[in-house]
Design a protein around this motif. Structure first.
Motif, PDB file in Angstrom:
ATOM      1  N   HIS A 193      67.648  51.343  -0.904  1.00  0.00           N
ATOM      2  CA  HIS A 193      67.669  52.829  -0.162  1.00  0.00           C
ATOM      3  C   HIS A 193      68.368  53.305  -2.142  1.00  0.00           C
ATOM      4  O   HIS A 193      67.977  52.710  -2.674  1.00  0.00           O
TER       5      HIS A 193
ATOM      6  N   TRP B 169      69.270  57.257  -3.387  1.00  0.00           N
ATOM      7  CA  TRP B 169      70.673  58.490  -2.477  1.00  0.00           C
ATOM      8  C   TRP B 169      69.814  59.523  -3.089  1.00  0.00           C
ATOM      9  O   TRP B 169      69.534  59.579  -4.590  1.00  0.00           O
TER      10      TRP B 169
ATOM     11  N   HIS C 229      70.611  60.229  -6.627  1.00  0.00           N
ATOM     12  CA  HIS C 229      71.844  59.897  -7.182  1.00  0.00           C
ATOM     13  C   HIS C 229      72.134  58.251  -7.089  1.00  0.00           C
ATOM     14  O   HIS C 229      71.642  57.541  -6.791  1.00  0.00           O
ATOM     15  N   GLU C 230      72.695  57.445  -8.331  1.00  0.00           N
ATOM     16  CA  GLU C 230      72.650  56.023  -8.292  1.00  0.00           C
ATOM     17  C   GLU C 230      73.493  55.613  -6.955  1.00  0.00           C
ATOM     18  O   GLU C 230      73.199  54.319  -6.722  1.00  0.00           O
ATOM     19  N   ASP C 231      74.714  56.139  -7.051  1.00  0.00           N
ATOM     20  CA  ASP C 231      75.342  55.889  -5.950  1.00  0.00           C
ATOM     21  C   ASP C 231      74.738  56.946  -4.552  1.00  0.00           C
ATOM     22  O   ASP C 231      74.995  58.437  -4.229  1.00  0.00           O
ATOM     23  N   ARG C 232      76.078  56.601  -3.694  1.00  0.00           N
ATOM     24  CA  ARG C 232      76.068  57.526  -2.624  1.00  0.00           C
ATOM     25  C   ARG C 232      76.632  58.926  -2.617  1.00  0.00           C
ATOM     26  O   ARG C 232      77.894  57.947  -2.833  1.00  0.00           O
ATOM     27  N   GLN C 233      76.343  59.476  -2.473  1.00  0.00           N
ATOM     28  CA  GLN C 233      77.239  61.053  -2.928  1.00  0.00           C
ATOM     29  C   GLN C 233      77.676  61.568  -1.177  1.00  0.00           C
ATOM     30  O   GLN C 233      76.477  61.774  -0.175  1.00  0.00           O
TER      31      GLN C 233
ATOM     32  N   ASP D  68      74.754  62.685   1.182  1.00  0.00           N
ATOM     33  CA  ASP D  68      73.063  62.378   0.144  1.00  0.00           C
ATOM     34  C   ASP D  68      72.092  61.964   1.438  1.00  0.00           C
ATOM     35  O   ASP D  68      73.270  61.313   2.419  1.00  0.00           O
TER      36      ASP D  68
ATOM     37  N   CYS E 223      69.270  58.725   2.278  1.00  0.00           N
ATOM     38  CA  CYS E 223      68.264  58.256   2.199  1.00  0.00           C
ATOM     39  C   CYS E 223      67.037  58.582   1.720  1.00  0.00           C
ATOM     40  O   CYS E 223      66.221  59.139   2.981  1.00  0.00           O
TER      41      CYS E 223
ATOM     42  N   LYS F 143      62.145  49.425  -5.578  1.00  0.00           N
ATOM     43  CA  LYS F 143      62.158  49.686  -4.163  1.00  0.00           C
ATOM     44  C   LYS F 143      61.233  50.182  -3.643  1.00  0.00           C
ATOM     45  O   LYS F 143      61.029  50.216  -2.194  1.00  0.00           O
TER      46      LYS F 143
END
Length: 124
Positions: free
Chosen positions: A60, A62, A75-79, A82, A84, A113
């Motif tokens: 993924h 995000w 974004h590094e992590d899902r917010q 967001d 995919c 990725k």
């Protein structure tokens, strides 16, 4: 019972398509026709530039992409809210007539990725 048998029959076809597409990617890897940069690939998928999209299985990225403004946020992590961006790139690539190749991590070019073989170069 039918699915495993069918998969056994069609798997070589998909593996050959992946192999040929990867060969084209590697043959053009020193040109502007390839990219391993999500910053380039995500917008390119929306604008019909991608011939072959390679994505890492179960990966993924995000963020958000506003096509009308050509604005990409990763974004590094899902917010909250967001998407995919890999999934969106897959949908847009297919809708624009490109091919998608889902690969195991060890088969991904550059260990990325997401990578792509473009239809044409864009002058920067």
């Amino acid at each position: 019972e039918l699915f495993p048998k069918a998969l056994e029959i069609v798997s070589p076809f998909f593996e050959e398509a992946d192999r040929k597409a990867l060969e084209m990617y590697y043959n053009q890897s020193n040109t502007g026709l390839t990219s391993a940069s999500p910053d380039e690939i995500i917008p390119a998928s929306h604008f019909g530039r991608i011939s072959d999209l390679f994505i890492m299985k179960a990966a993924h990225i995000w963020g958000k992409f506003v096509e009308n403004d050509n604005v990409l946020e990763i974004h590094e992590d899902r917010q909250d809210q967001d998407d995919c961006l890999i999934n969106k790139a897959v949908v847009k690539t297919v809708a624009n007539g490109g091919a998608v190749h889902i690969l195991e991590p060890e088969k991904m070019p550059n260990g990325s990725k997401i990578t792509a073989f473009m239809r044409y170069e864009v002058a920067v």
